[in-house]
Design a protein around this motif. Sequence first.
Motif, PDB file in Angstrom:
ATOM      1  N   TRP A  31       4.294  40.656  -3.612  1.00  0.00           N
ATOM      2  CA  TRP A  31       5.014  39.644  -2.845  1.00  0.00           C
ATOM      3  C   TRP A  31       6.519  39.883  -2.914  1.00  0.00           C
ATOM      4  O   TRP A  31       7.208  39.827  -1.898  1.00  0.00           O
ATOM      5  CB  TRP A  31       4.656  38.248  -3.369  1.00  0.00           C
ATOM      6  N   ARG A  35       8.955  40.939   0.153  1.00  0.00           N
ATOM      7  CA  ARG A  35      10.100  40.059   0.442  1.00  0.00           C
ATOM      8  C   ARG A  35      11.410  40.844   0.358  1.00  0.00           C
ATOM      9  O   ARG A  35      12.323  40.621   1.147  1.00  0.00           O
ATOM     10  CB  ARG A  35      10.092  38.896  -0.541  1.00  0.00           C
ATOM     11  N   THR A  43      16.060  37.835  -1.913  1.00  0.00           N
ATOM     12  CA  THR A  43      15.104  38.091  -2.994  1.00  0.00           C
ATOM     13  C   THR A  43      15.825  38.263  -4.316  1.00  0.00           C
ATOM     14  O   THR A  43      15.368  37.757  -5.350  1.00  0.00           O
ATOM     15  CB  THR A  43      14.267  39.346  -2.677  1.00  0.00           C
TER      16      THR A  43
END
Length: 76
Positions: A31, A35, A43
Motif C-alpha cells: 500500500w 501510494r 506519503t
Amino acid sequence: MTSALLPALRRERAAGRLALFVVEPLFLHRWLAARAEIAPEATFRLTEWLHWTLPALTLITVFGAVLGSHGVLLFG
C-alpha cells in the motif's frame, strides 16, 4: 515482575510480532509503495506523522500505566 503480568506481556509481544512480520510485509508495504508512486511527498508526510504519533501514544500509555500503578485514577 509478578507472574500475573507475564501472560499479558507475552500477548503484547505476540501482537507486535504479528504486526511487524505479517501485516507490514503482506499489506502495508504494498500500500505504501503504491501510494508513494502516486504522491511521494504526501506519503512521506504520512509516514513521518506516523513515526511521531505512534511513539507519542506509547509514551502516553506508559505514563498512564505508571500513574495507575501508583493509584491515580484519571477517569472514574
